[in-house]
Enzyme design. Structure first.
Site, PDB file in Angstrom:
ATOM      1  CB  CYS A  86      -0.978  -0.038   1.172  1.00  0.00           C
ATOM      2  SG  CYS A  86      -2.387   1.104   0.974  1.00  0.00           S
ATOM      3  CG  HIS A 196      -3.386  -3.497   3.513  1.00  0.00           C
ATOM      4  ND1 HIS A 196      -2.283  -2.971   4.155  1.00  0.00           N
ATOM      5  CD2 HIS A 196      -4.045  -2.445   2.967  1.00  0.00           C
ATOM      6  CE1 HIS A 196      -2.275  -1.658   4.012  1.00  0.00           C
ATOM      7  NE2 HIS A 196      -3.330  -1.310   3.299  1.00  0.00           N
ATOM      8  CD  GLU A 198      -0.651  -5.749   5.696  1.00  0.00           C
ATOM      9  OE1 GLU A 198      -0.839  -4.521   5.817  1.00  0.00           O
ATOM     10  OE2 GLU A 198      -0.455  -6.304   4.597  1.00  0.00           O
TER      11      GLU A 198
END
Length: 220
Positions: A86, A196, A198
């Site tokens: 990002c 994202h 994660e």
């Protein structure tokens, strides 16, 4: 596997990234403040998402000129693996580590939702545990994720298999050229992506579609 997460003013996903890296690798990442001038000895540097310096000037433009980025560039040139997510992707393009630029979303609105990613290249340090053509769910949260580049750069990315992820099944949230969601440099040791991963690695996230991406780091 030893890793470091770079922390800039305004970044807000450093803990998410650190948690994901520790959960999969078993090693707690070092958190490196942006004014440091030397990275610790690590196998991977992660540049997380957020709003470095409030996204003033251009997203990532100020962070890309922080003191620590000089050493990131130097060590990347010697083969250190670098992952930008990002705002981290924006910082890597501003730092010249990846080609192209990230512009305002085509709808001119901040987008926060789940998308689908198609894995285009499984021969990278972040996708080697995936299968070609796999489609995974992954969240996005950005206002300037519209990836653009000139025609020659796009041809090089296509010809050299450097497009790692594309938005799949008409879930492109920002108008990115050729549905590009993630790319790598020519040498293959620097990867940037807007979504994202994660935030989708464990059941509490809703599913763990992106966990194999982090497991790929260990395999690499």
């Amino acid at each position: 596997m030893k890793s470091a997460v770079i922390l800039f003013p305004g970044i807000n996903r450093e803990r998410d990234m650190a948690r994901a890296l520790e959960a999969v690798t078993g090693e707690k990442p070092a958190i490196v403040w942006h004014t440091e001038t030397t990275l610790p000895k690590v196998d991977l540097v992660a540049v997380p998402g957020g709003f470095s310096y409030g996204d003033y000037l251009r997203c990532g433009a100020i962070a890309a000129r922080s003191p620590i980025m000089t050493d990131v560039r130097a060590k990347a040139a010697k083969g250190l693996k670098v992952l930008g997510v990002c705002n981290g992707f924006q910082i890597l393009t501003e730092a010249g580590l990846l080609p192209g630029a990230l512009l305002r979303n085509s709808g001119l609105k901040f987008v926060c939702r789940e998308v689908k990613l198609k894995v285009e290249n499984t021969r990278t340090f972040f996708t080697n545990r995936m299968k070609q053509g796999d489609v995974v769910r992954c969240p996005v949260a950005h206002g300037e994720g519209n990836y653009v580049c000139d025609a020659d750069t796009l041809k090089a990315l296509e010809d050299e298999n450097r497009i790692i992820f594309r938005y799949a099944e008409e879930t492109n949230p920002n108008g990115a050229t050729s549905d590009i969601a993630g790319i790598m440099n020519m040498e293959g040791n620097v990867i940037g992506m807007m979504p994202h991963p994660e935030n989708m690695i464990e059941p509490l996230h809703g599913n763990s579609d992106c966990r194999p991406l982090f497991e790929s780091l260990l395999a690499a």
